[in-house]
Motif scaffolding. Structure first.
Motif, PDB file in Angstrom:
ATOM      1  N   ILE A  90      58.670 -62.915  32.053  1.00 14.26           N
ATOM      2  CA  ILE A  90      57.776 -62.764  30.907  1.00 14.26           C
ATOM      3  C   ILE A  90      57.396 -64.150  30.426  1.00 14.26           C
ATOM      4  CG2 ILE A  90      57.461 -61.856  28.589  1.00 14.26           C
ATOM      5  CD1 ILE A  90      60.264 -60.456  30.719  1.00 14.26           C
ATOM      6  N   GLU A  91      56.097 -64.395  30.302  1.00 15.25           N
ATOM      7  CA  GLU A  91      55.583 -65.658  29.795  1.00 15.25           C
ATOM      8  C   GLU A  91      54.653 -65.352  28.634  1.00 15.25           C
ATOM      9  OE1 GLU A  91      54.657 -68.596  33.174  1.00 15.25           O
ATOM     10  OE2 GLU A  91      54.443 -66.613  34.115  1.00 15.25           O
ATOM     11  N   ALA A  92      54.765 -66.133  27.549  1.00 17.61           N
ATOM     12  CA  ALA A  92      53.923 -65.897  26.368  1.00 17.61           C
ATOM     13  C   ALA A  92      53.969 -67.129  25.477  1.00 17.61           C
ATOM     14  CB  ALA A  92      54.394 -64.662  25.605  1.00 17.61           C
ATOM     15  N   GLY A  93      53.096 -67.098  24.438  1.00 16.82           N
ATOM     16  CA  GLY A  93      53.121 -68.188  23.477  1.00 16.82           C
ATOM     17  C   GLY A  93      54.326 -68.095  22.561  1.00 16.82           C
ATOM     18  N   LEU A  94      54.720 -66.876  22.184  1.00 13.37           N
ATOM     19  CA  LEU A  94      55.870 -66.662  21.293  1.00 13.37           C
ATOM     20  C   LEU A  94      56.657 -65.462  21.800  1.00 13.37           C
ATOM     21  CD1 LEU A  94      57.556 -67.080  18.688  1.00 13.37           C
ATOM     22  CD2 LEU A  94      55.877 -65.613  17.520  1.00 13.37           C
ATOM     23  N   ILE A  95      57.958 -65.631  21.987  1.00 10.62           N
ATOM     24  CA  ILE A  95      58.854 -64.545  22.395  1.00 10.62           C
ATOM     25  C   ILE A  95      59.994 -64.489  21.398  1.00 10.62           C
ATOM     26  CG2 ILE A  95      60.410 -63.673  24.181  1.00 10.62           C
ATOM     27  CD1 ILE A  95      58.705 -65.004  26.276  1.00 10.62           C
ATOM     28  N   VAL A  96      60.261 -63.283  20.901  1.00 10.45           N
ATOM     29  CA  VAL A  96      61.365 -63.048  19.983  1.00 10.45           C
ATOM     30  C   VAL A  96      62.344 -62.105  20.657  1.00 10.45           C
ATOM     31  CG1 VAL A  96      62.062 -62.207  17.723  1.00 10.45           C
ATOM     32  CG2 VAL A  96      59.848 -63.342  17.999  1.00 10.45           C
ATOM     33  N   ILE A  97      63.608 -62.550  20.785  1.00  7.54           N
ATOM     34  CA  ILE A  97      64.646 -61.734  21.416  1.00  7.54           C
ATOM     35  C   ILE A  97      65.534 -61.180  20.320  1.00  7.54           C
ATOM     36  CG2 ILE A  97      66.569 -61.686  23.042  1.00  7.54           C
ATOM     37  CD1 ILE A  97      65.322 -64.084  24.437  1.00  7.54           C
ATOM     38  N   ASP A  98      65.632 -59.852  20.248  1.00  7.23           N
ATOM     39  CA  ASP A  98      66.478 -59.174  19.272  1.00  7.23           C
ATOM     40  C   ASP A  98      67.730 -58.706  19.998  1.00  7.23           C
ATOM     41  OD1 ASP A  98      67.723 -57.529  17.420  1.00  7.23           O
ATOM     42  OD2 ASP A  98      65.821 -56.768  16.624  1.00  7.23           O
ATOM     43  N   ASN A  99      68.866 -59.391  19.746  1.00  9.61           N
ATOM     44  CA  ASN A  99      70.098 -59.052  20.445  1.00  9.61           C
ATOM     45  C   ASN A  99      70.726 -57.769  19.924  1.00  9.61           C
ATOM     46  OD1 ASN A  99      70.768 -61.384  22.387  1.00  9.61           O
ATOM     47  ND2 ASN A  99      70.194 -62.440  20.503  1.00  9.61           N
ATOM     48  N   ASN A 100      70.419 -57.373  18.691  1.00 11.06           N
ATOM     49  CA  ASN A 100      70.966 -56.127  18.155  1.00 11.06           C
ATOM     50  C   ASN A 100      70.391 -54.919  18.887  1.00 11.06           C
ATOM     51  OD1 ASN A 100      72.576 -57.429  16.223  1.00 11.06           O
ATOM     52  ND2 ASN A 100      70.850 -57.540  14.769  1.00 11.06           N
ATOM     53  N   LYS A 101      69.101 -54.962  19.180  1.00  9.37           N
ATOM     54  CA  LYS A 101      68.418 -53.829  19.829  1.00  9.37           C
ATOM     55  C   LYS A 101      68.231 -54.014  21.335  1.00  9.37           C
ATOM     56  CE  LYS A 101      65.767 -52.667  15.683  1.00  9.37           C
ATOM     57  NZ  LYS A 101      64.412 -52.457  15.123  1.00  9.37           N
ATOM     58  N   ASN A 102      68.675 -55.174  21.842  1.00 13.26           N
ATOM     59  CA  ASN A 102      68.448 -55.468  23.256  1.00 13.26           C
ATOM     60  C   ASN A 102      66.964 -55.348  23.597  1.00 13.26           C
ATOM     61  OD1 ASN A 102      70.940 -56.257  24.160  1.00 13.26           O
ATOM     62  ND2 ASN A 102      71.579 -54.195  24.784  1.00 13.26           N
ATOM     63  N   GLU A 103      66.123 -55.943  22.755  1.00 12.89           N
ATOM     64  CA  GLU A 103      64.677 -55.897  22.957  1.00 12.89           C
ATOM     65  C   GLU A 103      64.105 -57.307  22.840  1.00 12.89           C
ATOM     66  OE1 GLU A 103      63.628 -51.471  21.104  1.00 12.89           O
ATOM     67  OE2 GLU A 103      63.090 -53.290  20.018  1.00 12.89           O
ATOM     68  N   PHE A 104      62.915 -57.457  23.353  1.00 16.57           N
ATOM     69  CA  PHE A 104      62.176 -58.697  23.106  1.00 16.57           C
ATOM     70  C   PHE A 104      60.739 -58.343  22.764  1.00 16.57           C
ATOM     71  CE2 PHE A 104      61.188 -58.214  27.634  1.00 16.57           C
ATOM     72  CZ  PHE A 104      59.826 -58.492  27.656  1.00 16.57           C
ATOM     73  N   PHE A 105      60.106 -59.220  22.004  1.00 18.85           N
ATOM     74  CA  PHE A 105      58.714 -59.071  21.605  1.00 18.85           C
ATOM     75  C   PHE A 105      57.961 -60.314  22.068  1.00 18.85           C
ATOM     76  CE2 PHE A 105      61.528 -56.949  18.701  1.00 18.85           C
ATOM     77  CZ  PHE A 105      60.968 -55.705  18.518  1.00 18.85           C
ATOM     78  N   ALA A 106      56.830 -60.107  22.694  1.00 16.97           N
ATOM     79  CA  ALA A 106      56.038 -61.223  23.210  1.00 16.97           C
ATOM     80  C   ALA A 106      54.649 -61.179  22.598  1.00 16.97           C
ATOM     81  CB  ALA A 106      55.954 -61.168  24.739  1.00 16.97           C
ATOM     82  N   TYR A 107      54.166 -62.354  22.139  1.00 22.29           N
ATOM     83  CA  TYR A 107      52.864 -62.470  21.505  1.00 22.29           C
ATOM     84  C   TYR A 107      52.148 -63.704  22.035  1.00 22.29           C
ATOM     85  CZ  TYR A 107      55.566 -59.780  18.051  1.00 22.29           C
ATOM     86  OH  TYR A 107      56.370 -58.871  17.433  1.00 22.29           O
ATOM     87  N   GLY A 108      50.871 -63.722  21.766  1.00 22.25           N
ATOM     88  CA  GLY A 108      50.137 -64.960  21.947  1.00 22.25           C
ATOM     89  C   GLY A 108      50.236 -65.780  20.660  1.00 22.25           C
ATOM     90  N   ILE A 109      49.658 -66.990  20.682  1.00 18.69           N
ATOM     91  CA  ILE A 109      49.656 -67.841  19.494  1.00 18.69           C
ATOM     92  C   ILE A 109      48.224 -68.309  19.248  1.00 18.69           C
ATOM     93  CG2 ILE A 109      52.042 -68.575  19.793  1.00 18.69           C
ATOM     94  CD1 ILE A 109      51.015 -71.134  21.079  1.00 18.69           C
ATOM     95  N   GLU A 110      47.973 -68.790  18.072  1.00 21.33           N
ATOM     96  CA  GLU A 110      46.646 -69.288  17.718  1.00 21.33           C
ATOM     97  C   GLU A 110      46.589 -70.798  17.917  1.00 21.33           C
ATOM     98  OE1 GLU A 110      45.612 -68.171  13.800  1.00 21.33           O
ATOM     99  OE2 GLU A 110      45.388 -66.023  14.254  1.00 21.33           O
ATOM    100  N   ASP A 111      45.451 -71.249  18.437  1.00 27.68           N
ATOM    101  CA  ASP A 111      45.266 -72.691  18.572  1.00 27.68           C
ATOM    102  C   ASP A 111      44.652 -73.245  17.291  1.00 27.68           C
ATOM    103  OD1 ASP A 111      42.668 -71.827  18.627  1.00 27.68           O
ATOM    104  OD2 ASP A 111      42.277 -72.448  20.714  1.00 27.68           O
ATOM    105  N   SER A 112      44.243 -74.498  17.305  1.00 31.16           N
ATOM    106  CA  SER A 112      43.712 -75.149  16.111  1.00 31.16           C
ATOM    107  C   SER A 112      42.393 -74.538  15.647  1.00 31.16           C
ATOM    108  CB  SER A 112      43.513 -76.655  16.387  1.00 31.16           C
ATOM    109  OG  SER A 112      42.629 -76.836  17.496  1.00 31.16           O
ATOM    110  N   LEU A 113      41.680 -73.839  16.565  1.00 34.57           N
ATOM    111  CA  LEU A 113      40.408 -73.193  16.209  1.00 34.57           C
ATOM    112  C   LEU A 113      40.585 -71.734  15.846  1.00 34.57           C
ATOM    113  CD1 LEU A 113      38.136 -74.735  18.999  1.00 34.57           C
ATOM    114  CD2 LEU A 113      38.416 -75.511  16.626  1.00 34.57           C
ATOM    115  N   GLY A 114      41.825 -71.267  15.826  1.00 35.50           N
ATOM    116  CA  GLY A 114      42.081 -69.876  15.489  1.00 35.50           C
ATOM    117  C   GLY A 114      41.930 -68.916  16.650  1.00 35.50           C
ATOM    118  N   GLU A 115      41.801 -69.466  17.880  1.00 40.60           N
ATOM    119  CA  GLU A 115      41.683 -68.609  19.059  1.00 40.60           C
ATOM    120  C   GLU A 115      43.064 -68.129  19.487  1.00 40.60           C
ATOM    121  OE1 GLU A 115      39.007 -67.540  20.526  1.00 40.60           O
ATOM    122  OE2 GLU A 115      37.577 -68.662  19.275  1.00 40.60           O
TER     123      GLU A 115
END
Length: 882
Positions: A90-115
């Motif tokens: 899994i590759e992404a701008g932001l990944i959050v790993i929740d060890n309590n639920k054994n889950e991860f969340f992956a998102y993109g991120i915004e650049d300086s122009l808001g893209e």
């Protein structure tokens, strides 16, 4: 096949990320984070050990930071974050790993122009998913994605909400699927409320509607099933709707049978409201490195008007085609091949499913099925067994050879030395053996494939043993001489007699074996003469060479009177008196190979072949050697003189040759016959020279001139033309021309043009401009035949034909085939064609503007084969009279 899933997490499922007070994220290694989590969790909440669902090591990394939140028991990975778990990445701008639920969340991120950048990329095995955001559970391996995008087979699928049950089943809601490359802004799409998607297998939908340019259409289905497998799958073929002179119709509907990986079967049919119908069965088969082929059977039953009306007519016609080719490496010493095209003579003229003008203009149907076997050794023996068929669609005559057996033995040199080369008359003596046996049937189209067609079958065999030798005479003269012995076998002969009661000749068929033997002698003398004229290396034309190959031959054919008999025929003269006349005949007249020659002939033949070549300065300034070109190619003169004849001993002089105009592109071929004898008042040859009869030295009795020239944009760009397989051309396989001078037949997929020759080239240069390559090709053919054997002095055929194609703009192609008949002062069969590539759609239009085959056909359909049945077709068929 790969699937691409794109999604965006929205609504109540989003995971808020609290802002941190630290402006600088601590740099922590993955090992340290794991150790801190183990230290923080010091209180065991359950004395019973729970099962561990994570079965593999979780590796993770990030470019900016990896931050541990012990309070939330979460890990935050920011900027080019990456997680590797087993075969998943899994590759992404932001990944959050929740060890309590054994889950991860992956998102993109915004650049300086808001893209929104660095959208998640989920890879498992050979499957790649690119959602907007992703939520994945390590325990259940289920996922939730939003606005997912999936590419599977020819389909691009976009769903608002996607639930991943496992790696083989997806449930999607509010889905668009299309074959367009741009899934976000497609030319068309199908909209479904709910679907079940099984990668590499199928898409099953609920209520589905078709949208074109974001505009809903009334086309819809309560449910849909779309196979996605790479393997061929059996299924129904949706017919096209229309109307014609036979009434409203359903055309070319049926079923496709995917029998195996080596063979398939397509069954199609058409029905018209006046009762007419057509049936077609076609099959393709192949076994790699062994053989491949295809077969097709078509049947039509057509009605005109209604029963009981005076203009009512009905007709049945059929056509059978079979093509088989064997890989040469499959069996070096044996080969089986087939090229079959037979059926009703009027099929191509009247068929309602055949729009190929080239096939319509072809008057000959030919078939051949052959097997050949080579027996290596010394001498080598070649065996061939073939069945042949030829059919004239104008005269409705059919000629069959069922079968033809040929056996040949290679040359034997019985007096040659064991080692070294053969020299002289004796050592070059050689002989061969050839056998040809066949069963020939001549019948009419109406009797074809009936028992009556075998009534007049002719069976025979011919054995031939030629004995030859060759040697040099005076060093520069090549001499060859020999004799040939032939023995002919037949299965029946014909006795003739005159019946005075019937006042006619009676022919009695004598069944049983009979034979005759013939022989002849021949010798020839030839040499090669060279003439050369040099002008100097500083000249444009540096040298000219003339090559002459004169040859003189002498042939003796004895007369075989012993195979001839006589009968007395009576007739009345002007005074009413009975006159008896002896008529000579041979019982072998009418047999397969005919009767042997009765008259003795001793003829002297002469031929002269000329080739003129020149060496010219090369246009390439870097070339060292001059360029050799041909000015006159194989200009030959030939005739013969019968020494045993009592009159008209000299045969007409034959002239043949070609003039190369453009190397490997344009040759002007010409020919003619010259006769020295004059004609009488009845336009028959007489034993008197034409110059003595007040004419010229020679009479031109026949002449022909023809050429064909093809060129394209590649000729001016220095690009070599790609070789094409003419056997892929249906018109050529059916006995017609391999080019499109008589028009192009529309393929089953609606294409009028080949794809490869029209792929444009758009290259961006240094200034940012585009160089457009406009593909085009042109072919011109000219033919003229002159006849004057009996003072006709007429041009029997004189025509100029043209075929051209051009891509006027990217994805726009037009073409035309036409010509002009200078004898009849009329335009030859003409076709105009147009094709537009609409990315996901294909639009084609074919028009025959005038003539007996005046018609047009318009088609627009989805290009992808999986949806090729979604089309609109409108046509105006040619007028037909059965």
């Amino acid at each position: 096949m790969t699937s691409l899933l794109h999604a965006q997490e929205i609504g109540n499922n989003s995971i808020p990320v609290e802002s941190q007070k630290d402006s600088v994220a601590p740099a922590v290694s993955p090992e340290q984070i794991t150790q801190d989590l183990q230290v923080t969790d010091t209180i065991k909440q359950d004395s019973v050990k729970k099962p561990q669902f994570i079965t593999d090591v979780v590796d993770y990394s990030a470019k900016d930071y990896m931050r541990l939140s012990p309070k939330e028991n979460k890990i935050y990975l920011y900027n080019e974050a990456k997680i590797v778990y087993g075969d998943m990445t899994i590759e992404a701008g932001l990944i959050v790993i929740d060890n309590n639920k054994n889950e991860f969340f992956a998102y993109g991120i915004e650049d300086s122009l808001g893209e929104y950048i660095q959208k998640p990329i989920f890879t498992q095995a050979n499957r790649k998913v690119e959602p907007d955001s992703l939520r994945f559970n390590f325990d259940t391996e289920r996922a939730l994605v939003y606005n997912s995008r999936t590419q599977e087979a020819d389909f691009n699928v976009k769903g608002m909400v996607t639930k991943r049950e496992n790696d083989s089943v997806y449930f999607m809601k509010n889905v668009r699927f299309t074959t367009s490359q741009d899934v976000d802004n497609p030319e068309y799409f199908f909209y479904a409320r709910k679907i079940k998607f099984v990668p590499e297998k199928k898409i099953v939908t609920g209520l589905v509607n078709m949208y074109i340019a974001d505009v809903p259409t009334p086309l819809g289905l309560p449910f849909g099933y779309f196979p996605l497998t790479d393997e061929e799958t059996s299924g129904f073929i949706i017919p096209s709707f229309g109307d014609s002179q036979y009434g409203y119709n359903l055309q070319n509907g049926g079923y496709y049978f995917a029998i195996s990986d080596y063979v398939d079967l397509l069954a199609l049919g058409s029905y018209y409201t006046n009762g007419s119908y057509t049936l077609e069965f076609s099959s393709n088969y192949a076994n790699r490195y062994k053989y491949r082929g295809n077969a097709r059977v078509r049947f039509e039953k057509l009605f005109t008007s209604e029963r009981g009306f005076p203009d009512f007519a009905e007709r049945s016609s059929y056509n059978i085609q079979w093509s088989h080719s064997q890989d040469p490496k499959a069996s070096p010493n044996s080969r089986f091949s087939a090229s079959v095209n037979l059926g009703s003579s009027e099929y191509y003229a009247e068929s309602i499913n055949q729009a190929n003008t080239g096939n319509y203009l072809n008057n000959e149907l030919n078939s051949s099925v052959s097997y050949s076997k080579t027996f290596p050794g010394e001498p080598q023996v070649n065996l061939s067994l073939a069945a042949r068929h030829s059919q004239n669609t104008r005269t409705n005559s059919v000629n069959l050879s069922l079968p033809t057996l040929q056996l040949s033995m290679s040359r034997i040199y019985p007096l040659a030395p064991a080692t070294g080369s053969k020299k002289g008359f004796i050592e070059n003596i050689n002989l061969q053996y050839n056998l040809r046996a066949e069963n020939q049937i001549n019948t009419a189209d109406s009797l074809f494939l009936t028992p009556q067609m075998f009534d007049d079958a002719r069976l025979g065999a011919q054995h031939s043993i030629p004995l030859n030798t060759n040697f040099k005479l005076f060093k520069y003269l090549s001499v060859s001489t020999g004799t040939s012995y032939e023995e002919t076998w037949v299965s029946r002969t014909f006795e003739r007699s005159y019946d005075p009661v019937l006042d006619d000749v009676v022919i009695d068929t004598i069944k049983g074996f009979d034979s005759y033997r013939t022989y002849n002698f021949n010798t020839s003398l030839g040499t090669t003469l060279y003439g050369r004229k040099t002008f100097g290396k500083d000249k444009k034309i540096q040298a000219i060479r003339h090559v002459m190959r004169p040859s003189v031959s002498y042939n003796i054919n004895p007369g075989f009177d012993r195979f001839y008999d006589q009968y007395i025929q009576e007739s009345e003269d002007e005074n009413g008196e009975i006159i008896e006349e002896l008529v000579d005949y041979s019982r072998f007249d009418g047999t397969l190979y005919g009767a042997p020659g009765r008259n003795f002939s001793s003829s002297l033949g002469f031929s002269l072949s000329n080739t003129i070549e020149a060496k010219v300065r090369s246009k390439d300034s870097t070339a060292i050697e001059p360029e050799k070109i041909t000015l006159l190619n194989n200009f030959s003169i030939g005739t013969s003189y019968n020494l045993a004849g009592d009159s008209l001993r000299l045969s007409p002089i034959s002239l043949r040759g070609s003039i190369p105009v453009i190397k490997n592109k344009l040759d002007i071929n010409f020919g003619g016959n010259l006769d020295i004898y004059a004609l009488d008042n009845n336009n028959r040859r007489i034993d008197k020279l034409n110059i003595e009869n007040g004419g010229s030295l020679f009479r031109l009795t026949a002449g022909t001139v023809n050429f064909g020239y093809s060129f394209s944009n590649k000729d001016f760009e220095g690009v070599e033309e790609e070789e094409t397989d003419d056997m892929d051309n249906e018109t050529y396989r059916n006995g017609g021309r391999p080019d499109d001078l008589f028009g192009t037949g529309m393929g089953e997929d609606g294409r009028l043009f080949d794809e490869d020759p029209f792929e444009g080239d758009e290259e961006e240069n240094e200034n940012g401009w585009y160089n457009y390559n406009i593909p085009w090709d042109v072919r011109v053919a000219y033919a003229m035949n002159y006849t004057n054997s009996a003072r006709q002095n007429t041009v029997s055929a004189h025509s100029l034909m043209f075929n051209g194609n051009i891509e006027i703009a990217p994805k726009w192609k037009i073409g035309a085939s036409t010509g002009y008949d200078l004898v009849n002062s009329g335009v030859t069969p003409t076709q105009l064609r147009f094709q537009r590539d609409l990315d996901s759609w294909l639009m084609s239009f074919s028009w025959v503007p005038f003539g007996p085959r005046k018609s047009w056909n318009f088609l627009i359909r989805i290009k992808a084969s999986v949806l090729s049945d979604i089309k609109y077709e409108k046509r105006r068929d040619r007028d037909r009279t059965l």
